[in-house]
Design a protein around this motif. Structure first.
Motif, short mmCIF file in Angstrom:
data_model
loop_
_atom_site.label_atom_id
_atom_site.label_comp_id
_atom_site.label_asym_id
_atom_site.label_seq_id
_atom_site.Cartn_x
_atom_site.Cartn_y
_atom_site.Cartn_z
N ARG A 177 0.82 -1.31 0.08
CA ARG A 177 0.02 -0.13 0.17
C ARG A 177 0.78 1.11 0.09
O ARG A 177 0.48 2.17 -0.57
CB ARG A 177 -0.94 0.12 1.27
CG ARG A 177 -2.28 -0.75 1.03
CD ARG A 177 -3.36 -0.32 2.14
NE ARG A 177 -2.71 -0.95 3.29
CZ ARG A 177 -3.04 -2.18 3.61
NH1 ARG A 177 -3.99 -2.98 2.91
NH2 ARG A 177 -3.14 -2.58 4.86
N GLN A 178 2.05 1.31 0.37
CA GLN A 178 2.89 2.21 0.97
C GLN A 178 3.87 2.47 -0.51
O GLN A 178 4.99 3.36 -0.47
CB GLN A 178 3.56 2.39 2.19
CG GLN A 178 2.73 2.41 3.32
CD GLN A 178 3.29 1.98 4.69
OE1 GLN A 178 4.59 2.27 4.52
NE2 GLN A 178 2.50 2.10 5.60
N ALA A 179 3.93 1.60 -1.21
CA ALA A 179 4.93 1.49 -2.15
C ALA A 179 4.31 2.45 -3.35
O ALA A 179 3.36 2.38 -3.68
CB ALA A 179 4.92 -0.02 -2.74
N PRO A 180 5.61 2.55 -4.49
CA PRO A 180 5.22 3.33 -5.51
C PRO A 180 4.48 2.40 -6.54
O PRO A 180 4.25 1.44 -6.27
CB PRO A 180 6.69 3.55 -6.16
CG PRO A 180 7.51 2.87 -5.38
CD PRO A 180 6.86 2.47 -4.12
N THR A 181 3.73 3.18 -7.59
CA THR A 181 3.06 2.63 -8.49
C THR A 181 3.78 1.51 -9.26
O THR A 181 4.91 1.88 -9.35
CB THR A 181 2.14 3.33 -9.41
OG1 THR A 181 3.18 4.10 -10.11
CG2 THR A 181 1.37 4.41 -8.57
N ALA A 182 3.19 0.46 -9.78
CA ALA A 182 3.73 -0.48 -10.75
C ALA A 182 4.38 0.23 -11.92
O ALA A 182 5.44 0.06 -12.54
CB ALA A 182 2.80 -1.68 -10.95
N ALA A 183 3.57 0.99 -12.30
CA ALA A 183 3.96 2.13 -13.70
C ALA A 183 5.21 2.65 -13.48
O ALA A 183 6.06 2.77 -14.23
CB ALA A 183 2.58 2.81 -13.95
N ASN A 184 5.33 3.47 -12.37
CA ASN A 184 6.53 4.17 -12.00
C ASN A 184 7.65 3.17 -11.94
O ASN A 184 8.76 3.68 -12.18
CB ASN A 184 6.36 5.09 -10.80
CG ASN A 184 5.58 6.28 -11.06
OD1 ASN A 184 5.23 6.65 -12.19
ND2 ASN A 184 4.94 6.96 -10.10
N VAL A 185 7.51 2.14 -11.06
CA VAL A 185 8.57 1.26 -10.91
C VAL A 185 9.11 0.55 -12.16
O VAL A 185 10.36 0.52 -12.39
CB VAL A 185 8.35 -0.07 -9.80
CG1 VAL A 185 9.36 -0.83 -9.82
CG2 VAL A 185 8.12 0.77 -8.56
N MET A 186 8.34 0.06 -12.90
CA MET A 186 8.67 -0.43 -14.31
C MET A 186 9.11 0.52 -15.25
O MET A 186 10.30 0.16 -15.85
CB MET A 186 7.43 -1.28 -14.74
CG MET A 186 6.74 -2.55 -14.18
SD MET A 186 8.06 -3.66 -13.73
CE MET A 186 8.78 -4.01 -15.24
N ARG A 187 8.81 1.75 -15.17
CA ARG A 187 9.47 2.81 -16.10
C ARG A 187 10.86 2.90 -15.37
O ARG A 187 11.85 3.13 -16.29
CB ARG A 187 8.84 4.29 -15.96
CG ARG A 187 7.93 4.32 -16.90
CD ARG A 187 7.20 5.71 -16.89
NE ARG A 187 5.81 5.74 -17.25
CZ ARG A 187 4.68 5.68 -16.61
NH1 ARG A 187 4.98 5.96 -15.33
NH2 ARG A 187 3.71 5.69 -17.09
N GLU A 188 11.21 3.05 -14.14
CA GLU A 188 12.43 3.17 -13.46
C GLU A 188 13.62 1.92 -13.91
O GLU A 188 14.55 2.14 -14.35
CB GLU A 188 12.31 3.35 -11.96
CG GLU A 188 12.02 4.73 -11.53
CD GLU A 188 12.30 4.80 -9.77
OE1 GLU A 188 11.81 5.82 -9.53
OE2 GLU A 188 12.50 3.99 -9.27
N VAL A 189 12.77 0.88 -13.56
CA VAL A 189 13.79 -0.10 -13.72
C VAL A 189 13.96 -0.61 -15.38
O VAL A 189 15.14 -0.92 -15.59
CB VAL A 189 13.14 -1.52 -13.14
CG1 VAL A 189 12.20 -2.14 -13.95
CG2 VAL A 189 14.35 -2.50 -12.93
N SER A 190 13.08 -0.03 -16.19
CA SER A 190 13.25 -0.14 -17.57
C SER A 190 14.66 0.84 -18.02
O SER A 190 15.44 0.49 -18.63
CB SER A 190 12.26 0.17 -18.45
OG SER A 190 11.17 -0.87 -18.51
N ASP A 191 14.46 1.89 -17.48
CA ASP A 191 15.65 2.99 -17.60
C ASP A 191 16.85 2.28 -16.95
O ASP A 191 18.00 2.63 -17.65
CB ASP A 191 15.29 4.14 -16.97
CG ASP A 191 14.27 5.04 -17.64
OD1 ASP A 191 13.93 4.68 -18.99
OD2 ASP A 191 13.69 6.00 -17.26
N PHE A 192 16.76 1.71 -15.69
CA PHE A 192 17.96 1.17 -14.99
C PHE A 192 18.72 0.41 -15.99
O PHE A 192 19.91 0.34 -16.19
CB PHE A 192 17.70 0.74 -13.84
CG PHE A 192 18.78 0.16 -13.18
CD1 PHE A 192 19.67 0.75 -12.21
CD2 PHE A 192 18.89 -1.25 -12.89
CE1 PHE A 192 20.59 0.37 -11.56
CE2 PHE A 192 20.01 -1.67 -12.32
CZ PHE A 192 21.01 -1.11 -11.56
#
Length: 204
Positions: free
Chosen positions: A65-80
């Motif tokens: 519940r306190q985590a960032p959205t899946a969309a934001n995380v997947m954008r970040e890890v794709s960039d990473f």
DNA sequence: TGCCAGGCCCTCTTTAGGGCCTT
């Protein structure tokens, strides 16, 4: 070995086609046998984690519940990871979740996966089990933290991959272990692996 | 209502079945 990104997902179940979603991802960049960079994040996909999965992974609904959205995380890890080729233990699992999660944000995967499970079955056939934890124990590799958390499992898969690359160099005289070679090895029948590696050794 | 993952790999195989592996 050129850089590879070893990734691991924690999820609500086994199949994105059945509605399961990712709850955590980790990626470690492995270069010449060393982890040189790490990414790890829980993610909120807005779905409930079944209680037996909470027990398996230690990832609770309260944490998500306190985590960032899946969309934001997947954008970040794709960039990473960028264009770096990917590796996972039982990659068919992580590949289908990667593709399903990035499709939701209109991205497509830019690189192939190699699979440390398929490689271990071919290069360590004597191991009593090819589960990640069992292979780490079999090869006397260090434990990286709580099993079934994304970063610990990604770190252990990375050290397993390093061990497999060492085996290719010491047992088969392979000078340059590439992601492309790993894909070739995992793609041939187990009975043809020795033949493939002998041919590859001669062509170096 | 009843169904419920899917690909790899072995074998007492290929007109198939079942264990392994990922959560």
């Amino acid at each position: 070995m050129d850089a590879v990104a070893v990734i691991d997902f924690e999820t609500t179940g086994l199949s994105p086609a059945q509605g399961d979603r990712a709850t955590e991802i980790a990626a470690v960049i492995l270069e010449n046998g060393k982890v040189v960079d790490r990414y790890q994040s829980l993610m909120n996909a807005g779905v409930r984690i079944p209680s037996f999965i909470e027990e398996l992974t230690g990832i609770s609904n309260a944490m998500i519940r306190q985590a960032p959205t899946a969309a934001n995380v997947m954008r970040e890890v794709s960039d990473f990871v960028g264009d770096i080729p990917l590796v996972a233990h039982n990659a068919s699992f992580d590949c289908k979740f990667w593709d399903a999660e990035v499709a939701r944000i209109n991205l497509t995967r830019r690189q192939e996966f190699a699979c440390s499970l398929l490689l271990a079955r071919r290069l360590l056939p004597q191991a009593p089990s090819h589960k990640l934890g069992a292979l780490v124990e079999f090869a006397n590799l260090p434990l990286a933290g709580r099993a079934h958390r994304a970063l610990a499992d990604a770190e252990m898969a990375a050290s397993l991959l390093t061990h497999l690359a060492d085996e290719l160099r010491s047992r088969y005289g392979i000078r340059q272990v590439t992601h492309e070679l790993l894909r070739k090895i995992q793609g041939v029948p187990k009975a043809k692996v020795e033949q493939l590696l002998a041919k590859h050794q001669q062509s170096q």
